[in-house]
Design a protein around this motif. Structure first.
Motif, PDB file in Angstrom:
ATOM      1  N   SER A 289       0.814  -1.222   0.000  1.00  0.00           N
ATOM      2  CA  SER A 289       0.000   0.000   0.000  1.00  0.00           C
ATOM      3  C   SER A 289       0.846   1.270   0.000  1.00  0.00           C
ATOM      4  CB  SER A 289      -0.936   0.013   1.215  1.00  0.00           C
ATOM      5  OG  SER A 289      -0.184  -0.054   2.422  1.00  0.00           O
ATOM      6  N   LEU A 290       2.135   1.160   0.228  1.00  0.00           N
ATOM      7  CA  LEU A 290       2.993   2.338   0.247  1.00  0.00           C
ATOM      8  C   LEU A 290       3.198   2.871  -1.170  1.00  0.00           C
ATOM      9  CD1 LEU A 290       5.747   1.315   2.838  1.00  0.00           C
ATOM     10  CD2 LEU A 290       3.718   2.724   3.208  1.00  0.00           C
ATOM     11  N   THR A 291       3.308   4.170  -1.281  1.00  0.00           N
ATOM     12  CA  THR A 291       3.479   4.822  -2.575  1.00  0.00           C
ATOM     13  C   THR A 291       4.917   5.318  -2.700  1.00  0.00           C
ATOM     14  OG1 THR A 291       1.171   5.522  -2.584  1.00  0.00           O
ATOM     15  CG2 THR A 291       2.678   6.663  -4.088  1.00  0.00           C
ATOM     16  N   PHE A 292       5.595   4.851  -3.736  1.00  0.00           N
ATOM     17  CA  PHE A 292       6.948   5.293  -4.044  1.00  0.00           C
ATOM     18  C   PHE A 292       6.938   5.990  -5.401  1.00  0.00           C
ATOM     19  CE2 PHE A 292       7.694   1.950  -1.016  1.00  0.00           C
ATOM     20  CZ  PHE A 292       8.803   2.362  -0.298  1.00  0.00           C
ATOM     21  N   VAL A 293       7.902   6.843  -5.580  1.00  0.00           N
ATOM     22  CA  VAL A 293       8.091   7.444  -6.896  1.00  0.00           C
ATOM     23  C   VAL A 293       8.524   6.339  -7.856  1.00  0.00           C
ATOM     24  CG1 VAL A 293       9.450   9.081  -8.226  1.00  0.00           C
ATOM     25  CG2 VAL A 293       8.659   9.680  -5.945  1.00  0.00           C
ATOM     26  N   SER A 294       7.856   6.270  -9.027  1.00  0.00           N
ATOM     27  CA  SER A 294       8.165   5.229 -10.011  1.00  0.00           C
ATOM     28  C   SER A 294       9.095   5.814 -11.080  1.00  0.00           C
ATOM     29  CB  SER A 294       6.880   4.702 -10.657  1.00  0.00           C
ATOM     30  OG  SER A 294       6.040   4.135  -9.679  1.00  0.00           O
ATOM     31  N   PRO A 295      10.395   5.498 -11.032  1.00  0.00           N
ATOM     32  CA  PRO A 295      11.304   6.009 -12.066  1.00  0.00           C
ATOM     33  C   PRO A 295      11.187   5.174 -13.341  1.00  0.00           C
ATOM     34  CG  PRO A 295      12.533   4.725 -10.482  1.00  0.00           C
ATOM     35  CD  PRO A 295      11.121   4.741  -9.996  1.00  0.00           C
ATOM     36  N   PHE A 296      11.277   5.851 -14.462  1.00  0.00           N
ATOM     37  CA  PHE A 296      11.220   5.184 -15.758  1.00  0.00           C
ATOM     38  C   PHE A 296      12.422   5.623 -16.582  1.00  0.00           C
ATOM     39  CE2 PHE A 296       6.737   5.518 -14.486  1.00  0.00           C
ATOM     40  CZ  PHE A 296       6.332   4.204 -14.626  1.00  0.00           C
ATOM     41  N   THR A 297      13.031   4.675 -17.256  1.00  0.00           N
ATOM     42  CA  THR A 297      14.029   5.015 -18.268  1.00  0.00           C
ATOM     43  C   THR A 297      13.314   5.474 -19.531  1.00  0.00           C
ATOM     44  OG1 THR A 297      14.112   2.746 -19.092  1.00  0.00           O
ATOM     45  CG2 THR A 297      15.626   3.319 -17.311  1.00  0.00           C
TER      46      THR A 297
ATOM     47  N   ILE B  26      15.780   7.914 -27.916  1.00  0.00           N
ATOM     48  CA  ILE B  26      15.936   7.185 -26.656  1.00  0.00           C
ATOM     49  C   ILE B  26      17.150   6.255 -26.678  1.00  0.00           C
ATOM     50  CG2 ILE B  26      13.450   7.302 -26.284  1.00  0.00           C
ATOM     51  CD1 ILE B  26      13.294   4.357 -27.010  1.00  0.00           C
ATOM     52  N   ARG B  27      17.675   5.943 -27.858  1.00  0.00           N
ATOM     53  CA  ARG B  27      18.845   5.055 -27.909  1.00  0.00           C
ATOM     54  C   ARG B  27      20.136   5.781 -27.554  1.00  0.00           C
ATOM     55  NH1 ARG B  27      19.733   1.650 -33.067  1.00  0.00           N
ATOM     56  NH2 ARG B  27      19.824   3.705 -34.031  1.00  0.00           N
ATOM     57  N   TRP B  28      20.128   7.110 -27.592  1.00  0.00           N
ATOM     58  CA  TRP B  28      21.369   7.863 -27.456  1.00  0.00           C
ATOM     59  C   TRP B  28      21.414   8.740 -26.220  1.00  0.00           C
ATOM     60  CZ3 TRP B  28      24.825   6.203 -30.883  1.00  0.00           C
ATOM     61  CH2 TRP B  28      24.349   5.596 -32.040  1.00  0.00           C
ATOM     62  N   LEU B  29      20.385   8.701 -25.391  1.00  0.00           N
ATOM     63  CA  LEU B  29      20.375   9.473 -24.156  1.00  0.00           C
ATOM     64  C   LEU B  29      19.961   8.566 -23.008  1.00  0.00           C
ATOM     65  CD1 LEU B  29      18.784  12.935 -25.080  1.00  0.00           C
ATOM     66  CD2 LEU B  29      21.160  12.453 -24.517  1.00  0.00           C
ATOM     67  N   ASN B  30      20.654   8.679 -21.879  1.00  0.00           N
ATOM     68  CA  ASN B  30      20.313   7.928 -20.672  1.00  0.00           C
ATOM     69  C   ASN B  30      19.726   8.899 -19.653  1.00  0.00           C
ATOM     70  OD1 ASN B  30      21.297   5.464 -21.664  1.00  0.00           O
ATOM     71  ND2 ASN B  30      23.392   6.019 -21.103  1.00  0.00           N
ATOM     72  N   MET B  31      18.449   8.741 -19.389  1.00  0.00           N
ATOM     73  CA  MET B  31      17.747   9.593 -18.438  1.00  0.00           C
ATOM     74  C   MET B  31      16.786   8.754 -17.608  1.00  0.00           C
ATOM     75  SD  MET B  31      16.780  12.866 -20.831  1.00  0.00           S
ATOM     76  CE  MET B  31      15.710  13.482 -19.540  1.00  0.00           C
ATOM     77  N   SER B  32      16.402   9.307 -16.472  1.00  0.00           N
ATOM     78  CA  SER B  32      15.412   8.669 -15.614  1.00  0.00           C
ATOM     79  C   SER B  32      14.331   9.697 -15.317  1.00  0.00           C
ATOM     80  CB  SER B  32      16.057   8.172 -14.322  1.00  0.00           C
ATOM     81  OG  SER B  32      15.092   7.584 -13.479  1.00  0.00           O
ATOM     82  N   LEU B  33      13.073   9.344 -15.606  1.00  0.00           N
ATOM     83  CA  LEU B  33      11.933  10.249 -15.439  1.00  0.00           C
ATOM     84  C   LEU B  33      10.913   9.626 -14.497  1.00  0.00           C
ATOM     85  CD1 LEU B  33      11.332  11.150 -19.209  1.00  0.00           C
ATOM     86  CD2 LEU B  33      12.731  12.407 -17.586  1.00  0.00           C
ATOM     87  N   SER B  34      10.073  10.485 -13.980  1.00  0.00           N
ATOM     88  CA  SER B  34       8.906  10.020 -13.215  1.00  0.00           C
ATOM     89  C   SER B  34       7.720  10.884 -13.612  1.00  0.00           C
ATOM     90  CB  SER B  34       9.160  10.123 -11.707  1.00  0.00           C
ATOM     91  OG  SER B  34       9.282  11.470 -11.308  1.00  0.00           O
ATOM     92  N   PHE B  35       6.582  10.246 -13.832  1.00  0.00           N
ATOM     93  CA  PHE B  35       5.378  10.973 -14.196  1.00  0.00           C
ATOM     94  C   PHE B  35       4.846  11.739 -12.980  1.00  0.00           C
ATOM     95  CE2 PHE B  35       4.615   7.458 -17.490  1.00  0.00           C
ATOM     96  CZ  PHE B  35       5.396   8.138 -18.418  1.00  0.00           C
ATOM     97  N   THR B  36       4.362  12.926 -13.226  1.00  0.00           N
ATOM     98  CA  THR B  36       3.787  13.746 -12.161  1.00  0.00           C
ATOM     99  C   THR B  36       2.329  14.062 -12.496  1.00  0.00           C
ATOM    100  OG1 THR B  36       4.450  15.852 -13.179  1.00  0.00           O
ATOM    101  CG2 THR B  36       6.049  14.776 -11.725  1.00  0.00           C
ATOM    102  N   SER B  37       1.639  14.563 -11.498  1.00  0.00           N
ATOM    103  CA  SER B  37       0.229  14.941 -11.677  1.00  0.00           C
ATOM    104  C   SER B  37       0.049  16.429 -11.937  1.00  0.00           C
ATOM    105  CB  SER B  37      -0.574  14.535 -10.434  1.00  0.00           C
ATOM    106  OG  SER B  37      -0.021  15.149  -9.270  1.00  0.00           O
ATOM    107  N   ASP B  38       1.109  17.112 -12.321  1.00  0.00           N
ATOM    108  CA  ASP B  38       1.014  18.544 -12.602  1.00  0.00           C
ATOM    109  C   ASP B  38       0.152  18.774 -13.844  1.00  0.00           C
ATOM    110  OD1 ASP B  38       2.699  18.859 -10.482  1.00  0.00           O
ATOM    111  OD2 ASP B  38       4.521  19.080 -11.711  1.00  0.00           O
TER     112      ASP B  38
END
Length: 685
Positions: free
Chosen positions: A249-257, A507-519
């Motif tokens: 039930s805990l909510t964590f930030v979900s990182p996505f590549t 996406i093949r040439w950049l390494n990033m980590s994102l998380s969706f927000t509710s903004d």
């Protein structure tokens, strides 16, 4: 993996963790803290206190921790360590042969053979194995409907050996023997069984005692109530407990590549996202939006897709060479430019992509008979027809080489009325030359149309810029080469401050980590703006070379010309220039070509031997020709007078002037008297 619900040290838990089970949620159970322990790791503070919840999302192997049991010495080894390790036999006994086999490392070709001994006497299949005998297991023998056996080699008292089949269910008291098999650090870390064993160095340069090897991981985790991803080593002295099942039930930030963002369904876009980890410090792109992609910044993700792109380069010249990744939606207009070729092999490569290739010779090429290279003159037109194998006469022998068959003419007329000026010529693929493509099409084309109708590479020039861009970086180049077309998975995004100006993130040439927000999105609900997509991205030379390495197929290198045989005799070289009119060299030139220093030396008589004892008298002086006044009129041509053999040995000083001869000579006495009179006249001046 550690038992669920039981506490264990972080190092033990991570070492036993199966990466396929990630992510896992851990709770910090105990540690030594002063109102929370703060770890300064890679410039970021990581605080782990009792009761903290941490979500492990990824682990990376960093190094190997080694501990010498005999001396308690501790040190670390990098993964690139090239030393070998030998397995230390276990002191505990095994009860069955099957137990020994099942505990061997899996996935390694070196698991067999291994040797063991038995403390008691064994009897199987009318064969008795005495106590203390060494038995080497060679292979497994599985027969349908029968018990599984191991094929073993038994050593006798006098050095004799025998092969026997030992059943896996054979019971006894077995001990593992020392083996000469060595393992690398990578092999040990890749096998869970080997990680739990003890080793020693094959070459005892560092320490000779038994070693316990423990992997050290870098842990990527998300802490509860925090947005960023933290990284810390697995050697932190804290105890943790797996609470994954109890913390659903805990909510964590979900990182996505970026690849995970690209795999999201289409209805997930457009959306707002926050950058958790920015690109690398040395990016491959030189774009205005790239510095804005930093940790903590927000992005508008409009859509995902696959964009057809073209790699374009500027030609080398006074300006530094530039590289671009251009979308085929580019709105400018381009006109084809003639390509230049510096070898016949380049013509062959261009022919495979452009049938009916027409080129013009831009530099004269001389004929080389040994290599089968014909003569080419500036201005000749070549219509490249096909590639074929031809026979060439090289050094009185026939050689078969690959060559381009071309139709040569002074002017390539479409009607080809003058049949006598057109001929076929064979150009070996290893031939060097200078050619320029002949283009009759002067049409302005779109980039997508060129890529669809023509085969790359192509040389083009931008004649009308893309009106949708404020400044077109491709405008102003005298020529651009379109080298390779590709399909790039991209994410169309924009900055929240300017949502109309969008750009594509490959996406093949950049390494990033994102998380969706509710903004909320930066435009009124249900009224998406009209976007202007940036279609040109300048890239670095590192991107260009990496792209070419990945996209270029394993093509064979161009052929080499045959080795020239050095000419040892006095014959003239066969490399000569011939005109197409067939004019021959004059006979005087041929006669001069036969002359050489070596041949002249062979005709001269040998030098006389030196005397045994040098004479004290001075050498004779050679008579000189007196100076005469310059006479008017034409000079007489040089004449060669044949001297008879009997005149060669006449003393030079005994020769008198011939009144009938054109040359006037004087004796040594007359010359000495004249010099003496001149000196006396100078003294009395």
């Amino acid at each position: 993996m550690a038992t669920v619900g039981a506490s264990a040290s972080l190092q033990e838990f991570i070492a036993s963790l199966d990466e396929t089970c990630l992510p896992r949620i851990l709770q910090v159970c105990s540690g030594v803290y002063f109102q929370g322990s703060v770890y300064e790791l890679s410039g970021s503070e990581v605080c782990l206190s009792t009761g903290d919840i941490v979500k492990i999302i990824r682990i990376n192997l960093l190094a190997v921790h080694c501990e010498d049991i005999s001396t308690n010495e501790k040190f670390e080894l990098p993964l690139t360590h090239t030393g070998l390790f030998k397995l230390v036999p276990e002191e505990m006994p095994y009860n069955t042969v099957e137990e020994m086999v099942s505990l061997r490392p899996e996935g390694l070709n070196s698991c067999l053979p291994f040797t063991f001994t038995s403390r008691c006497e064994l009897t199987f299949e009318n064969f008795t194995l005495g106590a203390g005998r060494r038995v080497t297991i060679l292979s497994m023998e599985e027969r349908e409907g029968q018990e599984t056996h191991v094929r073993s080699l038994v050593q006798g008292h006098q050095g004799s050996t025998a092969e026997v089949l030992v059943p896996l269910t054979c019971r006894g008291e077995f001990y593992e023997c020392d083996s000469d098999q060595c393992y690398t650090l990578q092999e040990i870390m890749s096998s869970p069984h080997l990680c739990s064993r003890r080793f020693r160095f094959c070459k005892t340069t560092m320490c000779g005692g038994p070693l316990v090897l423990s992997p050290i991981y870098q842990v990527h985790a998300i802490m509860h109530l925090r947005k960023d991803i933290v990284k810390f080593p697995s050697t932190l002295e804290v105890d943790v407990m797996d609470v994954t099942e109890q913390s659903q039930s805990l909510t964590f930030v979900s990182p996505f590549t970026l690849s995970e963002v690209h795999s999201q369904p289409e209805d997930a876009f457009p959306t707002m996202a926050e950058i958790l980890e920015g690109p690398e410090t040395q990016p491959l792109f030189l774009c205005s939006w790239l510095p804005e992609l930093r940790k903590g910044s927000h992005l508008v993700l409009h859509r995902r897709g696959t964009s057809p792109m073209v790699l374009a380069t500027s030609l080398k010249g006074r300006r530094a060479q530039q590289f671009f990744l251009v979308s085929q939606n580019y709105g400018g207009r381009l006109r084809r430019r003639p390509r230049e070729f510096s070898s016949v092999y380049e013509l062959y490569i261009a022919l495979t992509h452009t049938p009916g290739l027409l080129v013009s010779v831009t530099r004269h090429c001389e004929e080389v008979e040994e290599e089968g290279i014909p003569v080419l003159s500036v201005g000749e037109q070549l219509a490249v027809l096909r590639v074929a194998k031809v026979k060439l006469a090289c050094k009185d022998q026939m050689k078969t080489v690959e060559a381009l068959i071309c139709k040569r003419s002074t002017e390539m007329d479409e009607d080809e009325d003058e049949e006598d000026e057109i001929e076929e010529v064979s150009l070996p693929l290893y031939m060097q030359g200078h050619f320029v493509e002949k283009i009759t099409d002067n049409k302005k084309n779109k980039l997508a149309d060129l890529c669809q109708s023509k085969a790359l590479p192509l040389d083009v020039k931008v004649v009308n810029r893309d009106a949708g861009m404020e400044t077109d970086p491709l405008m102003g180049f005298p020529s651009l080469r379109l080298e390779e077309a590709t399909l790039e998975p991209t994410i169309e995004a924009s900055l929240p401050g300017s949502p109309r100006q969008t750009f594509e993130i490959p996406i093949r040439w950049l390494n990033m980590s994102l998380s969706f927000t509710s903004d909320p999105l930066p435009w009124p609900s249900g009224e998406p703006p009209m976007c202007h997509l940036e279609t040109v991205k300048e890239v670095t030379d590192s991107f260009y070379y990496e792209f070419r390495r990945l996209m270029t197929s394993d093509e064979p290198p161009p052929p080499r010309p045959p080795k020239r045989i050095p000419v040892l005799d006095s014959k003239p070289s066969k490399k000569k220039g011939k005109s197409r009119s067939g004019e021959k060299a004059s006979s005087a030139t041929k006669d001069m070509g036969k002359l050489s220093l070596d041949s002249d030396k062979q005709k001269r008589p040998p030098a006389p031997p030196l005397p045994d004892k040098l004479s004290e008298s001075p050498p004779r002086l050679t008579p000189r020709k007196p100076l005469k006044a310059a006479t008017t009129g034409k000079a007489k041509p040089n004449t060669y007078v044949k001297v008879d053999k009997w005149k060669k040995n006449v003393d030079v000083c005994a020769v008198f002037a011939d009144v009938d001869s054109d040359h006037d000579y004087e004796s040594m006495e007359e010359y000495a008297n004249a010099v003496k009179k001149t000196q006396e006249s100078v003294m009395f001046l």
